[in-house]
Design an enzyme around this catalytic site. Structure first.
Site, PDB file in Angstrom:
ATOM      1  N   ASP A 278       5.143  -5.765   5.992  1.00  0.00           N
ATOM      2  CA  ASP A 278       4.297  -5.008   6.917  1.00  0.00           C
ATOM      3  C   ASP A 278       2.805  -5.291   6.672  1.00  0.00           C
ATOM      4  O   ASP A 278       1.947  -4.668   7.293  1.00  0.00           O
ATOM      5  CB  ASP A 278       4.592  -3.501   6.847  1.00  0.00           C
ATOM      6  CG  ASP A 278       4.281  -2.894   5.495  1.00  0.00           C
ATOM      7  OD1 ASP A 278       4.665  -3.482   4.468  1.00  0.00           O
ATOM      8  OD2 ASP A 278       3.648  -1.819   5.453  1.00  0.00           O
ATOM      9  N   HIS A 279       2.497  -6.245   5.787  1.00  0.00           N
ATOM     10  CA  HIS A 279       1.105  -6.658   5.557  1.00  0.00           C
ATOM     11  C   HIS A 279       0.876  -8.142   5.852  1.00  0.00           C
ATOM     12  O   HIS A 279      -0.266  -8.572   5.983  1.00  0.00           O
ATOM     13  CB  HIS A 279       0.663  -6.295   4.127  1.00  0.00           C
ATOM     14  CG  HIS A 279       0.683  -4.809   3.913  1.00  0.00           C
ATOM     15  ND1 HIS A 279      -0.467  -4.042   3.945  1.00  0.00           N
ATOM     16  CD2 HIS A 279       1.721  -3.950   3.759  1.00  0.00           C
ATOM     17  CE1 HIS A 279      -0.123  -2.764   3.793  1.00  0.00           C
ATOM     18  NE2 HIS A 279       1.189  -2.691   3.682  1.00  0.00           N
TER      19      HIS A 279
ATOM     20  N   HIS B 201       4.203  -7.622   0.912  1.00  0.00           N
ATOM     21  CA  HIS B 201       5.139  -6.887   1.771  1.00  0.00           C
ATOM     22  C   HIS B 201       5.036  -7.313   3.235  1.00  0.00           C
ATOM     23  O   HIS B 201       3.939  -7.566   3.744  1.00  0.00           O
ATOM     24  CB  HIS B 201       4.910  -5.380   1.651  1.00  0.00           C
ATOM     25  CG  HIS B 201       5.516  -4.797   0.407  1.00  0.00           C
ATOM     26  ND1 HIS B 201       5.160  -3.562  -0.095  1.00  0.00           N
ATOM     27  CD2 HIS B 201       6.467  -5.292  -0.441  1.00  0.00           C
ATOM     28  CE1 HIS B 201       5.875  -3.321  -1.192  1.00  0.00           C
ATOM     29  NE2 HIS B 201       6.658  -4.353  -1.428  1.00  0.00           N
TER      30      HIS B 201
ATOM     31  N   ASP C 174      -1.998  -0.544  -0.022  1.00  0.00           N
ATOM     32  CA  ASP C 174      -0.959   0.394  -0.456  1.00  0.00           C
ATOM     33  C   ASP C 174      -1.128   0.825  -1.912  1.00  0.00           C
ATOM     34  O   ASP C 174      -0.188   1.310  -2.531  1.00  0.00           O
ATOM     35  CB  ASP C 174       0.434  -0.217  -0.248  1.00  0.00           C
ATOM     36  CG  ASP C 174       0.771  -0.381   1.225  1.00  0.00           C
ATOM     37  OD1 ASP C 174      -0.082  -0.046   2.076  1.00  0.00           O
ATOM     38  OD2 ASP C 174       1.874  -0.854   1.530  1.00  0.00           O
TER      39      ASP C 174
ATOM     40  N   HIS D 126      -1.105  -7.839  -0.392  1.00  0.00           N
ATOM     41  CA  HIS D 126       0.150  -7.977  -1.141  1.00  0.00           C
ATOM     42  C   HIS D 126       1.221  -8.530  -0.220  1.00  0.00           C
ATOM     43  O   HIS D 126       1.032  -8.627   0.984  1.00  0.00           O
ATOM     44  CB  HIS D 126       0.549  -6.669  -1.819  1.00  0.00           C
ATOM     45  CG  HIS D 126       0.920  -5.539  -0.896  1.00  0.00           C
ATOM     46  ND1 HIS D 126       0.024  -4.945  -0.031  1.00  0.00           N
ATOM     47  CD2 HIS D 126       2.100  -4.877  -0.711  1.00  0.00           C
ATOM     48  CE1 HIS D 126       0.633  -3.970   0.632  1.00  0.00           C
ATOM     49  NE2 HIS D 126       1.894  -3.926   0.246  1.00  0.00           N
TER      50      HIS D 126
ATOM     51  N   HIS E 279      -1.990   2.668   5.339  1.00  0.00           N
ATOM     52  CA  HIS E 279      -1.082   3.433   6.200  1.00  0.00           C
ATOM     53  C   HIS E 279      -1.662   4.789   6.584  1.00  0.00           C
ATOM     54  O   HIS E 279      -2.428   5.384   5.837  1.00  0.00           O
ATOM     55  CB  HIS E 279       0.251   3.682   5.487  1.00  0.00           C
ATOM     56  CG  HIS E 279       1.086   2.458   5.304  1.00  0.00           C
ATOM     57  ND1 HIS E 279       2.048   2.067   6.203  1.00  0.00           N
ATOM     58  CD2 HIS E 279       1.095   1.521   4.314  1.00  0.00           C
ATOM     59  CE1 HIS E 279       2.627   0.945   5.778  1.00  0.00           C
ATOM     60  NE2 HIS E 279       2.061   0.598   4.633  1.00  0.00           N
TER      61      HIS E 279
ATOM     62  N   HIS F  42       2.144  -0.869  -7.044  1.00  0.00           N
ATOM     63  CA  HIS F  42       2.959  -0.847  -5.818  1.00  0.00           C
ATOM     64  C   HIS F  42       3.747  -2.159  -5.748  1.00  0.00           C
ATOM     65  O   HIS F  42       4.959  -2.167  -5.596  1.00  0.00           O
ATOM     66  CB  HIS F  42       2.025  -0.680  -4.619  1.00  0.00           C
ATOM     67  CG  HIS F  42       2.697  -0.758  -3.285  1.00  0.00           C
ATOM     68  ND1 HIS F  42       3.529   0.225  -2.804  1.00  0.00           N
ATOM     69  CD2 HIS F  42       2.639  -1.711  -2.314  1.00  0.00           C
ATOM     70  CE1 HIS F  42       3.964  -0.131  -1.599  1.00  0.00           C
ATOM     71  NE2 HIS F  42       3.435  -1.294  -1.283  1.00  0.00           N
TER      72      HIS F  42
HETATM   73 FE    FE Z   1       2.622  -1.183   3.454  1.00  0.00          FE
HETATM   74 ZN    ZN Z   2       3.365  -2.334   0.692  1.00  0.00          ZN
END
Ligand code: FE
Ligand code: ZN
Length: 255
Positions: A60-61, A58, A133, A56, A171, A114
C-alpha cells in the site's frame, strides 16, 4: 519560495502526498499507494513527477511505483535495506542521507519496527516530517518486522524534532487511535482537545493531518511511554519505557 505540499486519499485510508519545489518545478510523491489519484493530483496542479520517495516495502506504499515510473520516468528513492524487494529503484537512502527534490532537501531517518526497512523523510526547511507507518496522529504503526525496543527507539528519533514541525503520516487512522488513547489517558487535556477536533474534521469529511509534532508529543500516548503517569495507568510503575510502549501496542492490537 516555499515548498507546496498536497495531500489526498489513496486506496481506502492511505494518504498520498506531493511536495513541489516552485523554484525548480521538481515534484516528489512520498510513497505511491496507487498511481491514479497521484496522476490526478499532478494534473490538477500542472506538476510533473520527478521523484518518488518510498518509506517501506508494503504494497500500500509502493503499488503505484511501476506505473508512475513508466509515465514520468521519475527517479525512485527507496530504503537502504535491500532485503525488502522493491522494484524500479534508482537510489537507496539510509540514516543521515540527504535526498534532493529540486532544491528541497530531505533528510533520511531510519525508523525500523513496523518493517525493518522503514525510513522517514524530514524536510527541515519546510518543517515537514513524512513518517508513513512509523508515527500516526495519536498512534503508531503495528510492529510487524522489528521488536518493541526497536520501534520505541524509532519513535524517539522522531520525537526530538521541533514542536512546530508538521507530521504527515501514512494513514487516516486518527479516530480509532483517539478512541484507544482515551482508554489509557482519559484525563489528558491535549488528547481530549484533539478528540473533539478529530470528531469535527471527520464529520466534515476532512483529513486529520497534518498535525503539529508539539501537539502529538502532548496527546499521542505512544510518544508518551516514558511518562510515569502512562506507566502508572498500565500498572507498570517503574517499568522500562520500551516495555510500556510494548504493552500499549499490544493493547491497541487487541482493541
Ligand atoms: Fe501502510
Ligand atoms: Zn506499512
Amino acid at each position: 519560495m516555499a515548498a507546496e505540499i498536497r495531500l489526498f486519499t489513496c486506496l481506502t485510508d492511505n494518504f498520498g502526498y506531493l511536495i513541489h519545489d516552485p523554484a525548480t518545478k521538481a515534484t516528489a510523491s512520498v510513497d505511491a499507494p496507487e498511481a491514479a489519484p497521484i496522476i490526478q493530483a499532478l494534473q490538477r496542479e500542472g506538476w510533473t513527477l520527478t521523484d518518488i520517495l518510498i518509506t517501506h516495502h508494503h504494497g500500500d506504499h509502493v503499488g503505484g511505483v511501476a506505473e508512475l515510473k513508466q509515465k514520468y520516468n521519475c527517479r525512485v528513492v527507496a530504503p537502504h535495506d535491500k532485503s525488502a524487494k522493491i522494484a524500479n529503484v534508482d537510489l537507496r537512502a539510509g540514516q543521515g542521507d540527504v535526498v534532493k527534490v529540486g532544491s528541497l532537501l530531505a533528510r533520511v531517518l531510519e525508523t525500523p519496527g513496523h518493517t525493518l526497512d522503514h525510513i522517514s523523510y524530514v524536510f527541515d526547511s519546510e518543517k515537514a516530517l513524512f513518517a508513513a507507518d512509523t508515527l500516526f496522529s495519536i498512534g503508531c504503526g503495528r510492529v510487524f518486522e522489528g521488536d518493541y525496543p526497536m520501534m520505541w527507539d524509532s519513535l524517539l528519533k522522531l520525537r526530538v524534532l521541533p514542536d512546530d514541525f508538521k507530521l504527515y503520516c501514512g494513514h487516516e487512522y486518527t479516530a480509532a487511535n483517539v478512541k484507544f488513547a482515551l482508554t489509557v489517558e482519559p484525563d489528558n487535556a491535549a488528547l481530549k482537545a484533539r478528540a473533539e477536533e478529530v470528531t469535527r474534521l471527520r464529520a466534515a469529511n476532512k483529513p486529520t493531518v497534518p498535525t503539529l509534532l508539539g501537539d502529538e508529543k502532548k496527546a499521542n500516548v505512544f510518544l508518551r511511554a516514558d511518562e510515569p503517569s502512562v506507566a502508572a495507568a498500565l500498572r507498570m510503575k517503574g517499568a522500562d519505557a520500551a516495555a510500556v510502549f510494548g504493552e500499549l501496542r499490544e493493547r491497541k492490537n487487541k482493541s
